[in-house]
Write a protein that holds these residues in place. Structure first.
Motif, PDB file in Angstrom:
ATOM      1  N   ARG A  24       0.831  -1.202   0.000  1.00 11.62           N
ATOM      2  CA  ARG A  24       0.000   0.000   0.000  1.00 11.62           C
ATOM      3  C   ARG A  24       0.874   1.265   0.000  1.00 11.62           C
ATOM      4  N   ILE A  25       1.948   1.254   0.774  1.00 10.85           N
ATOM      5  CA  ILE A  25       2.848   2.407   0.815  1.00 10.85           C
ATOM      6  C   ILE A  25       3.484   2.636  -0.548  1.00 10.85           C
ATOM      7  N   ALA A  93      12.110  -9.094   3.268  1.00 12.27           N
ATOM      8  CA  ALA A  93      10.981  -9.054   2.335  1.00 12.27           C
ATOM      9  C   ALA A  93      10.729  -7.638   1.821  1.00 12.27           C
ATOM     10  N   VAL A  94      10.940  -6.631   2.689  1.00 10.91           N
ATOM     11  CA  VAL A  94      10.812  -5.227   2.260  1.00 10.91           C
ATOM     12  C   VAL A  94      11.879  -4.918   1.218  1.00 10.91           C
ATOM     13  N   HIS A  95      13.102  -5.361   1.492  1.00 16.75           N
ATOM     14  CA  HIS A  95      14.236  -5.197   0.579  1.00 16.75           C
ATOM     15  C   HIS A  95      13.918  -5.795  -0.793  1.00 16.75           C
ATOM     16  N   ASP A  96      13.444  -7.043  -0.794  1.00 18.52           N
ATOM     17  CA  ASP A  96      13.175  -7.730  -2.060  1.00 18.52           C
ATOM     18  C   ASP A  96      12.027  -7.082  -2.822  1.00 18.52           C
ATOM     19  N   TYR A  97      10.974  -6.695  -2.093  1.00 16.52           N
ATOM     20  CA  TYR A  97       9.810  -6.091  -2.744  1.00 16.52           C
ATOM     21  C   TYR A  97      10.166  -4.755  -3.383  1.00 16.52           C
ATOM     22  N   LEU A  98      10.822  -3.903  -2.636  1.00 13.11           N
ATOM     23  CA  LEU A  98      11.129  -2.567  -3.153  1.00 13.11           C
ATOM     24  C   LEU A  98      12.113  -2.613  -4.320  1.00 13.11           C
ATOM     25  N   PHE A 397      18.522   1.636   1.064  1.00 10.82           N
ATOM     26  CA  PHE A 397      18.595   3.093   0.944  1.00 10.82           C
ATOM     27  C   PHE A 397      18.013   3.557  -0.396  1.00 10.82           C
ATOM     28  N   VAL A 398      18.185   2.754  -1.451  1.00 11.68           N
ATOM     29  CA  VAL A 398      17.555   3.073  -2.737  1.00 11.68           C
ATOM     30  C   VAL A 398      16.041   3.077  -2.570  1.00 11.68           C
ATOM     31  N   GLY A 399      15.509   2.031  -1.917  1.00  8.01           N
ATOM     32  CA  GLY A 399      14.070   1.966  -1.678  1.00  8.01           C
ATOM     33  C   GLY A 399      13.572   3.096  -0.810  1.00  8.01           C
ATOM     34  N   ALA A 400      14.358   3.429   0.222  1.00 10.17           N
ATOM     35  CA  ALA A 400      13.983   4.532   1.105  1.00 10.17           C
ATOM     36  C   ALA A 400      13.959   5.855   0.349  1.00 10.17           C
ATOM     37  N   MET A 401      14.946   6.068  -0.521  1.00  8.43           N
ATOM     38  CA  MET A 401      14.998   7.305  -1.305  1.00  8.43           C
ATOM     39  C   MET A 401      13.811   7.392  -2.253  1.00  8.43           C
ATOM     40  N   TYR A 402      13.477   6.288  -2.877  1.00 10.93           N
ATOM     41  CA  TYR A 402      12.345   6.254  -3.805  1.00 10.93           C
ATOM     42  C   TYR A 402      11.069   6.710  -3.099  1.00 10.93           C
ATOM     43  N   LEU A 403      10.866   6.220  -1.870  1.00 11.36           N
ATOM     44  CA  LEU A 403       9.677   6.594  -1.106  1.00 11.36           C
ATOM     45  C   LEU A 403       9.777   8.018  -0.567  1.00 11.36           C
ATOM     46  N   ALA A 404      10.971   8.406  -0.103  1.00 10.59           N
ATOM     47  CA  ALA A 404      11.149   9.723   0.506  1.00 10.59           C
ATOM     48  C   ALA A 404      10.906  10.852  -0.491  1.00 10.59           C
ATOM     49  N   ILE A 405      11.359  10.659  -1.722  1.00 10.43           N
ATOM     50  CA  ILE A 405      11.164  11.702  -2.746  1.00 10.43           C
ATOM     51  C   ILE A 405       9.687  11.981  -2.955  1.00 10.43           C
ATOM     52  N   GLN A 406       8.861  10.938  -2.806  1.00  9.36           N
ATOM     53  CA  GLN A 406       7.413  11.082  -3.003  1.00  9.36           C
ATOM     54  C   GLN A 406       6.681  11.442  -1.711  1.00  9.36           C
ATOM     55  N   MET A 407       7.451  11.750  -0.670  1.00 11.12           N
ATOM     56  CA  MET A 407       6.875  12.087   0.640  1.00 11.12           C
ATOM     57  C   MET A 407       6.069  10.917   1.223  1.00 11.12           C
ATOM     58  N   PHE A 409       5.970   7.141   3.451  1.00  9.14           N
ATOM     59  CA  PHE A 409       6.558   6.705   4.716  1.00  9.14           C
ATOM     60  C   PHE A 409       7.787   5.836   4.440  1.00  9.14           C
ATOM     61  N   HIS A 410       8.940   6.507   4.297  1.00 15.59           N
ATOM     62  CA  HIS A 410      10.167   5.826   3.893  1.00 15.59           C
ATOM     63  C   HIS A 410      10.834   5.055   5.023  1.00 15.59           C
ATOM     64  N   TRP A 411      10.392   5.253   6.280  1.00 17.37           N
ATOM     65  CA  TRP A 411      11.046   4.616   7.414  1.00 17.37           C
ATOM     66  C   TRP A 411      10.968   3.096   7.375  1.00 17.37           C
ATOM     67  N   VAL A 412      10.000   2.542   6.648  1.00 19.83           N
ATOM     68  CA  VAL A 412       9.916   1.079   6.534  1.00 19.83           C
ATOM     69  C   VAL A 412      11.156   0.520   5.849  1.00 19.83           C
ATOM     70  N   ALA A 413      11.830   1.344   5.042  1.00 18.48           N
ATOM     71  CA  ALA A 413      13.083   0.939   4.404  1.00 18.48           C
ATOM     72  C   ALA A 413      14.292   1.575   5.071  1.00 18.48           C
ATOM     73  N   THR A 414      14.138   2.805   5.554  1.00 18.65           N
ATOM     74  CA  THR A 414      15.266   3.525   6.151  1.00 18.65           C
ATOM     75  C   THR A 414      15.782   2.852   7.415  1.00 18.65           C
ATOM     76  N   ILE A 415      14.872   2.422   8.302  1.00 16.46           N
ATOM     77  CA  ILE A 415      15.297   1.800   9.557  1.00 16.46           C
ATOM     78  C   ILE A 415      16.094   0.518   9.314  1.00 16.46           C
ATOM     79  N   PRO A 416      15.598  -0.434   8.509  1.00 16.06           N
ATOM     80  CA  PRO A 416      16.437  -1.613   8.253  1.00 16.06           C
ATOM     81  C   PRO A 416      17.718  -1.278   7.494  1.00 16.06           C
ATOM     82  N   ALA A 417      17.703  -0.208   6.670  1.00 19.29           N
ATOM     83  CA  ALA A 417      18.917   0.209   5.965  1.00 19.29           C
ATOM     84  C   ALA A 417      19.977   0.662   6.962  1.00 19.29           C
TER      85      ALA A 417
END
Length: 480
Positions: A24-25, A93-98, A397-407, A409-417
């Motif tokens: 959903r995110i 799983a977050v890593h693989d999905y993103l 971090f790539v996944g987190a950046m992708y989400l962060a640019i779009q405002m 909730f990037h923390w689902v990727a940033t925290i594990p990164a």
């Protein structure tokens, strides 16, 4: 036993809950045309069904990692279960999905191209070198491991060199031929063998009422090895693995619709976590403590696999189970070399329609890999482990950046990164193959280094957000 069953249940629930949240995110667009159609070339870009893609993805990512890693990780005790479950659901799983879905949105781009686009052009070159190195190590490890298992299974009837040569020959064909010719046809059959073997081992654990240790945070490693970061390095593919970021783009080039992403990318990582749980539990219940340590020391994790399989399933069932384990590294080794060929081709912009173009890129990879087979397996595994962890952090971090640019909730990727960055730095500073510093010093230096990385990431987020009409979804691999 209760801990084991609860952990399996949590993994399954995680797919239907946290997996749905991640989907959903990200924001699936079912109407968007996938690269399998927009760049169809009959070699790497070919539409394939969801079930076939799911099995290919599982076999791509599940090498010996979710078996050998958990067996060696079982030395730490039931705390390994916690890492497998938490790592799989919230990181792996977050890593693989993103990585898979962002690749789809960028026409099947591999991680170096994505890192260059979202983290800076210099990262493209760095990740390209690290990714190819990782794939070479994976390919080499996944030649030596199954060759050794087959050699033992055949009781030395066929020479180890002959078995190794046959595996290399298969890898060459799988690397060069269109993805649907060998991989697309053979993997469903091999996947069935893998699933049957895992179900057999897990079923016998339940049937025999195996004495699987219950949950505890105590470090039970006979040698007193530190849980952090060594457990995270040891159990990689069963929790989170940067190697997967090199495999997901293979499937992003064959998926028919974005709606299939959660099942293929997130779901297959959860299945891998379940496989890891089964083998960790089997190793703990049958050879726990000093016996397991001695067995690994005498014959490696491969010997434990054979002992577990034949102890629980007998001669016939044990043979089938070992064959299922042999399938894992072979079906990851072939796609490791295929990914390396694709990454290099994208980097130097060489079209892959012609066989000769594929051949002259792939053959040097096999020459280097063959030379590496003479290295000690344990040393190879350590280099693979730290490279694997570093790549996983970059991919997150790539996944987190992708989400962060779009405002989003990037923390689902940033925290594990951030977590995996700390793991990587701590290992590099403390390990004998790194700087060999005391753990306290390593933790301090790793914390400082991780802080610098996070600050640079935050600064890059600010810069990317200031770019007018940043095209997060576009073609970054087209090499016409």
């Amino acid at each position: 036993m209760i801990t084991f069953l609860v952990c399996i249940a949590i993994l399954i629930i995680g797919y239907f809950t946290y997996g749905k949240l991640i989907e959903r995110i990200f924001g699936v667009n079912e109407a968007r045309q996938t690269p399998a159609y927009s760049q169809k070339d009959g070699v790497d870009y070919i539409p394939m069904g969801t079930n076939r893609n799911s099995m290919i993805q599982l076999l791509n990512i599940a090498g010996v990692g979710p078996i050998f890693g958990p067996i060696m990780g079982a030395l730490y005790g039931p705390v390994a279960f916690i890492w497998i479950v938490a790592g799989s659901i919230f990181a792996g799983a977050v890593h693989d999905y993103l990585t898979g879905m962002i690749s789809i949105r960028n026409h099947g781009a591999h991680l170096p191209q994505l890192a260059g686009k979202f983290l800076g052009n210099s990262m493209k070159h760095i990740v390209n070198v690290i990714a190819v190195l990782l794939l070479l190590l994976v390919g080499t490890v996944f030649v030596t491991a199954p060759a050794g298992l087959l050699f033992n299974l055949l009781d030395g009837w066929v020479a180890l060199g002959v078995i190794t040569g046959v595996i290399f020959a298969y890898y060459i064909l799988a690397t060069l031929l269109p993805v649907d010719k060998i991989i697309g046809r053979v993997y469903p059959i091999l996947g069935a063998l893998l699933v049957i073997s895992a179900i057999g081992i897990g079923g016998m654990l339940l049937f025999t009422g195996a004495a699987i240790p219950e949950i505890t945070l105590e470090n039970m490693h006979p040698g007193g090895a530190a849980i952090f970061p060594l457990l995270m390095i040891t159990i990689a593919c069963g929790a989170i693995s940067g190697f997967h970021a090199t495999q997901s783009p293979i499937i992003s080039r064959t998926m028919e619709s974005e709606k299939n992403g959660r099942k293929i990318f997130y779901g297959m990582m959860i299945v891998e976590g379940i496989i890891a749980m089964i083998w960790a539990a089997a190793a703990m219940s049958i050879f726990y403590g000093t016996d397991l340590s001695d067995l690994i020391a005498s014959g490696g994790a491969g010997l434990v696999v054979s002992e577990v399989a034949f102890t629980l399933l007998g001669a016939v069932g044990g043979t089938l189970a070992v064959l299922g384990v042999i399938v894992l590294p072979i079906t990851s080794g072939d796609t490791a070399f295929r990914s390396a060929r694709m990454i290099i081709a994208d980097y130097i912009k060489v079209p892959q329609l012609k066989m000769m173009n594929r051949l002259w890129i792939a053959l040097p990879l096999f020459v280097v890999s063959f030379a590496l087979t003479n290295m000690d397996f344990t040393l190879l595994w350590r280099y693979f482990g730290v490279t694997n962890a570093a790549i996983s952090a970059i991919a997150l971090f790539v996944g987190a950046m992708y989400l962060a640019i779009q405002m989003k909730f990037h923390w689902v990727a940033t925290i594990p990164a951030i977590f995996m960055t700390m793991v990587s730095f701590t290992f590099i500073f403390s390990a004998p193959i790194g700087f060999g510093l005391p753990m306290t010093t390593s933790y301090m230096l790793a914390g400082i280094s991780t802080g610098i990385v996070v600050a640079l990431f935050a600064y890059k987020v600010k810069l990317n957000r200031e770019i007018e009409n940043f095209k997060i979804d576009e073609d970054v691999t087209k090499i016409a």
